[in-house]
Design a protein around this motif. Structure first.
Motif, PDB file in Angstrom:
ATOM      1  N   GLN A 119       0.848  -1.185   0.000  1.00 13.45           N
ATOM      2  CA  GLN A 119       0.000   0.000   0.000  1.00 13.45           C
ATOM      3  C   GLN A 119       0.888   1.239   0.000  1.00 13.45           C
ATOM      4  OE1 GLN A 119      -3.396  -0.097   0.014  1.00 13.45           O
ATOM      5  NE2 GLN A 119      -3.507  -2.332   0.149  1.00 13.45           N
ATOM      6  N   VAL A 120       0.404   2.304  -0.612  1.00 11.75           N
ATOM      7  CA  VAL A 120       1.133   3.566  -0.590  1.00 11.75           C
ATOM      8  C   VAL A 120       0.826   4.267   0.723  1.00 11.75           C
ATOM      9  CG1 VAL A 120       1.437   5.816  -1.677  1.00 11.75           C
ATOM     10  CG2 VAL A 120       1.094   3.775  -3.092  1.00 11.75           C
ATOM     11  N   GLN A 167       3.657  -7.577  15.422  1.00 17.28           N
ATOM     12  CA  GLN A 167       3.893  -7.897  14.015  1.00 17.28           C
ATOM     13  C   GLN A 167       4.785  -6.846  13.345  1.00 17.28           C
ATOM     14  OE1 GLN A 167      -0.384  -8.660  12.769  1.00 17.28           O
ATOM     15  NE2 GLN A 167       0.579 -10.522  11.983  1.00 17.28           N
ATOM     16  N   TYR A 168       5.184  -7.144  12.102  1.00 15.16           N
ATOM     17  CA  TYR A 168       6.058  -6.233  11.369  1.00 15.16           C
ATOM     18  C   TYR A 168       5.472  -5.945   9.992  1.00 15.16           C
ATOM     19  CZ  TYR A 168       7.699 -10.394   8.835  1.00 15.16           C
ATOM     20  OH  TYR A 168       7.762 -11.533   8.068  1.00 15.16           O
ATOM     21  N   VAL A 169       6.061  -4.960   9.314  1.00 16.14           N
ATOM     22  CA  VAL A 169       5.695  -4.623   7.941  1.00 16.14           C
ATOM     23  C   VAL A 169       6.953  -4.644   7.089  1.00 16.14           C
ATOM     24  CG1 VAL A 169       3.660  -3.262   8.544  1.00 16.14           C
ATOM     25  CG2 VAL A 169       5.903  -2.140   8.425  1.00 16.14           C
ATOM     26  N   LEU A 170       6.769  -4.684   5.781  1.00 15.42           N
ATOM     27  CA  LEU A 170       7.882  -4.640   4.831  1.00 15.42           C
ATOM     28  C   LEU A 170       7.882  -3.300   4.119  1.00 15.42           C
ATOM     29  CD1 LEU A 170       7.589  -8.170   3.163  1.00 15.42           C
ATOM     30  CD2 LEU A 170       9.184  -7.483   4.952  1.00 15.42           C
ATOM     31  N   LEU A 171       8.998  -2.625   4.134  1.00 14.12           N
ATOM     32  CA  LEU A 171       9.159  -1.387   3.378  1.00 14.12           C
ATOM     33  C   LEU A 171       9.770  -1.730   2.022  1.00 14.12           C
ATOM     34  CD1 LEU A 171       8.744  -0.237   6.242  1.00 14.12           C
ATOM     35  CD2 LEU A 171      10.418   1.536   5.670  1.00 14.12           C
ATOM     36  N   HIS A 205      17.002   7.569   7.418  1.00 19.49           N
ATOM     37  CA  HIS A 205      17.409   8.671   8.287  1.00 19.49           C
ATOM     38  C   HIS A 205      17.768   9.922   7.494  1.00 19.49           C
ATOM     39  CE1 HIS A 205      18.101   7.150  12.566  1.00 19.49           C
ATOM     40  NE2 HIS A 205      17.504   6.148  11.953  1.00 19.49           N
ATOM     41  N   ASP A 206      18.404   9.740   6.345  1.00 15.41           N
ATOM     42  CA  ASP A 206      18.928  10.886   5.599  1.00 15.41           C
ATOM     43  C   ASP A 206      17.935  11.457   4.584  1.00 15.41           C
ATOM     44  OD1 ASP A 206      21.320  10.607   6.952  1.00 15.41           O
ATOM     45  OD2 ASP A 206      22.252   9.390   5.381  1.00 15.41           O
ATOM     46  N   ASN A 207      16.929  10.666   4.182  1.00 11.42           N
ATOM     47  CA  ASN A 207      16.103  11.090   3.055  1.00 11.42           C
ATOM     48  C   ASN A 207      14.601  11.168   3.316  1.00 11.42           C
ATOM     49  OD1 ASN A 207      18.084  11.099   0.554  1.00 11.42           O
ATOM     50  ND2 ASN A 207      18.566   9.249   1.737  1.00 11.42           N
ATOM     51  N   LEU A 208      14.055  10.277   4.143  1.00  4.68           N
ATOM     52  CA  LEU A 208      12.604  10.240   4.302  1.00  4.68           C
ATOM     53  C   LEU A 208      12.136  11.414   5.165  1.00  4.68           C
ATOM     54  CD1 LEU A 208      10.112   8.646   3.498  1.00  4.68           C
ATOM     55  CD2 LEU A 208      10.336   7.337   5.614  1.00  4.68           C
ATOM     56  N   ARG A 209      11.211  12.196   4.630  1.00  4.20           N
ATOM     57  CA  ARG A 209      10.725  13.388   5.310  1.00  4.20           C
ATOM     58  C   ARG A 209       9.196  13.403   5.319  1.00  4.20           C
ATOM     59  NH1 ARG A 209      15.178  13.077   6.512  1.00  4.20           N
ATOM     60  NH2 ARG A 209      16.925  14.560   6.281  1.00  4.20           N
ATOM     61  N   SER A 210       8.639  14.233   6.174  1.00  5.05           N
ATOM     62  CA  SER A 210       7.195  14.410   6.217  1.00  5.05           C
ATOM     63  C   SER A 210       6.676  14.830   4.847  1.00  5.05           C
ATOM     64  CB  SER A 210       6.842  15.471   7.265  1.00  5.05           C
ATOM     65  OG  SER A 210       5.465  15.710   7.285  1.00  5.05           O
ATOM     66  N   GLY A 211       5.624  14.154   4.375  1.00  8.02           N
ATOM     67  CA  GLY A 211       5.053  14.433   3.068  1.00  8.02           C
ATOM     68  C   GLY A 211       5.475  13.456   1.994  1.00  8.02           C
ATOM     69  N   ASP A 212       6.521  12.663   2.252  1.00 10.16           N
ATOM     70  CA  ASP A 212       6.987  11.671   1.278  1.00 10.16           C
ATOM     71  C   ASP A 212       6.076  10.447   1.279  1.00 10.16           C
ATOM     72  OD1 ASP A 212       9.084  13.333   0.700  1.00 10.16           O
ATOM     73  OD2 ASP A 212      10.569  12.208   1.859  1.00 10.16           O
ATOM     74  N   GLU A 213       5.975   9.811   0.112  1.00  9.52           N
ATOM     75  CA  GLU A 213       5.201   8.578  -0.012  1.00  9.52           C
ATOM     76  C   GLU A 213       6.138   7.382  -0.080  1.00  9.52           C
ATOM     77  OE1 GLU A 213       2.604   8.890  -3.367  1.00  9.52           O
ATOM     78  OE2 GLU A 213       1.067   9.975  -2.227  1.00  9.52           O
ATOM     79  N   ILE A 214       5.667   6.255   0.435  1.00  4.25           N
ATOM     80  CA  ILE A 214       6.476   5.040   0.478  1.00  4.25           C
ATOM     81  C   ILE A 214       5.539   3.839   0.401  1.00  4.25           C
ATOM     82  CG2 ILE A 214       6.427   4.858   2.998  1.00  4.25           C
ATOM     83  CD1 ILE A 214       9.324   3.976   2.921  1.00  4.25           C
ATOM     84  N   ARG A 215       6.014   2.745  -0.172  1.00  4.81           N
ATOM     85  CA  ARG A 215       5.192   1.526  -0.260  1.00  4.81           C
ATOM     86  C   ARG A 215       5.491   0.618   0.932  1.00  4.81           C
ATOM     87  NH1 ARG A 215       6.154  -1.841  -5.035  1.00  4.81           N
ATOM     88  NH2 ARG A 215       8.252  -0.984  -4.958  1.00  4.81           N
ATOM     89  N   ILE A 216       4.435   0.203   1.599  1.00  2.77           N
ATOM     90  CA  ILE A 216       4.558  -0.665   2.764  1.00  2.77           C
ATOM     91  C   ILE A 216       3.623  -1.853   2.603  1.00  2.77           C
ATOM     92  CG2 ILE A 216       4.268  -0.836   5.265  1.00  2.77           C
ATOM     93  CD1 ILE A 216       5.003   2.046   5.536  1.00  2.77           C
ATOM     94  N   GLU A 217       4.132  -3.025   2.948  1.00  2.00           N
ATOM     95  CA  GLU A 217       3.371  -4.268   2.828  1.00  2.00           C
ATOM     96  C   GLU A 217       3.229  -4.910   4.204  1.00  2.00           C
ATOM     97  OE1 GLU A 217       4.194  -8.636   0.784  1.00  2.00           O
ATOM     98  OE2 GLU A 217       4.903  -6.822  -0.228  1.00  2.00           O
ATOM     99  N   GLY A 218       2.068  -5.428   4.502  1.00  2.00           N
ATOM    100  CA  GLY A 218       1.870  -6.085   5.788  1.00  2.00           C
ATOM    101  C   GLY A 218       0.415  -6.066   6.190  1.00  2.00           C
ATOM    102  N   PRO A 219       0.141  -6.407   7.430  1.00  2.00           N
ATOM    103  CA  PRO A 219       1.068  -6.833   8.487  1.00  2.00           C
ATOM    104  C   PRO A 219       1.471  -8.294   8.320  1.00  2.00           C
ATOM    105  CG  PRO A 219      -1.181  -6.892   9.307  1.00  2.00           C
ATOM    106  CD  PRO A 219      -1.257  -6.350   7.898  1.00  2.00           C
TER     107      PRO A 219
END
Length: 358
Positions: free
Chosen positions: A27-28, A60-64, A106-120
């Motif tokens: 999911q985005v 549980q965990y998720v996959l980035l 740590h160096d790149n992900l900021r508020s407002g960025d989108e990322i794909r996450i899979e889980g739980p």
């Protein structure tokens, strides 16, 4: 005329269920906030871009799923937020020297960025109580799934006797310290102990490494408690040895570990002549020393679904038809799956000639 109008509960419950995020498809997600926890740990707070609620079990965990410099990579991270707060999802990440994903986050992900996450995903979860007395044992970043459990239990004000012993290198490495102190002050049935292997001039409380005598000293009623524990493999090994040392067995024992080869397994164990036969594909590959079955499959063009590549998630499970492997899994298979002949391609190395159902 009535001043209040009542509505059937179903009118609210049904729409919420339709909005729940509880399947394992990617999911985005939208990063809402980045929180500095310690000098090398950050928490990333996400909400679903599709306006869904998160439904999972504590632990549980998720996959980035990320694209870093043109390379598609996947990493598992435990959920640190509790299922009792379904409007956001939080992961807490320690920067690892040389770590591709942790440093990028740590160096790149900021508020407002989108990322794909899979889980739980994951079978390490708190969805019932084996005892009214619980003991949580955490080492380093292993606090994250246990923090999800602590938050859930305190959110719901369960009448449980809960002890948390959190082992870290030094006081500056304690994640969630202020929150844990506040929860312990608010809930008298929650006891929190920070165990630092290195003290300091202003350090109070116990110091040292976890072992059997330390466990019994801090938790005299150890045999009456159900244990949930998570940490790096050296920490987990010390715990298992500690229980054996004092001859005490808890009422129940659940663990989640990460990182490194299991105790007693060395890279030299893989330095033997070995071959892997892909039965369905009709291909055979001579393995280099230390080469995993996943590496071998990729070199032969045989597709194996994979995610964490650390023996945790179980995505690369395959059926072994014959032969022996050295497998360094970290909980990715159940005992039933192992008995049925399944292995994990990402952390299995052929010992001689091995045939797999691929």
């Amino acid at each position: 005329m009535n001043a209040h109008t009542s509505f059937p509960a179903s009118e609210f419950v049904a729409p919420l269920r339709q909005r729940q995020w509880a399947d394992a498809s990617p999911q985005v997600m939208l990063c809402r906030r980045v929180i500095d926890e310690t000098h090398n740990v950050k928490t990333f707070v996400f909400s679903a871009a599709s306006d869904r609620m998160f439904c999972f079990n504590a632990g549980q965990y998720v996959l980035l799923r990320l694209s870093i410099d043109g390379l598609e990579v996947t990493r598992p991270y435990s959920v640190a937020s509790p299922p009792t707060r379904p409007l956001d999802l939080q992961i807490t990440v320690k920067r690892t020297p040389g770590g591709l994903v942790s440093n990028w986050l740590h160096d790149n992900l900021r508020s407002g960025d989108e990322i794909r996450i899979e889980g739980p995903l994951g079978s390490f979860k708190l969805d019932g109580f084996a005892s009214a007395k619980l003991l949580f044992l955490a080492g380093g970043s292993g606090i994250t799934p246990l923090m999800s459990m602590v938050r859930m239990l305190t959110d719901r004000a369960f009448d449980l006797d809960l002890r948390l012993i959190y082992s870290v290198r030094s006081p500056r490495d304690i994640i969630f310290r202020s929150e844990l102190d506040a929860l312990a002050a608010r809930f008298p049935n929650l006891g929190v102990t920070f165990l630092c292997s290195k003290g300091g001039p202003s350090r109070t409380g116990p110091s040292g490494r976890i072992d059997g005598s330390m466990l019994l000293r801090l938790v005299p009623d150890l045999a009456k408690r159900a244990v949930y524990t998570c940490g790096p493999e050296p920490y987990m090994t010390a715990l298992r040895d500690g229980f054996d040392e004092v001859g005490v067995k808890p009422l129940a024992y659940y663990e989640e570990s990460f990182g490194g080869y299991p105790s007693g397994v060395a890279p030299d164990d893989f330095a033997i002549s070995s071959f892997v036969h892909f039965a369905k594909s009709g291909l055979e590959h001579r393995c280099a020393p230390g080469e995993t079955l996943l590496d071998a499959a990729r070199k032969c063009g045989v597709y194996v679904p994979t995610a964490c590549q650390q023996g945790v998630c179980g995505t690369c499970r395959i059926a072994k038809l014959s032969g022996e492997v050295a497998m360094c899994d970290l909980g990715g298979l159940t005992s039933e799956e192992k008995s049925a002949g399944y292995i994990l391609a990402c952390c299995s190395r052929a010992q001689g000639t091995v045939s797999v159902d691929l």
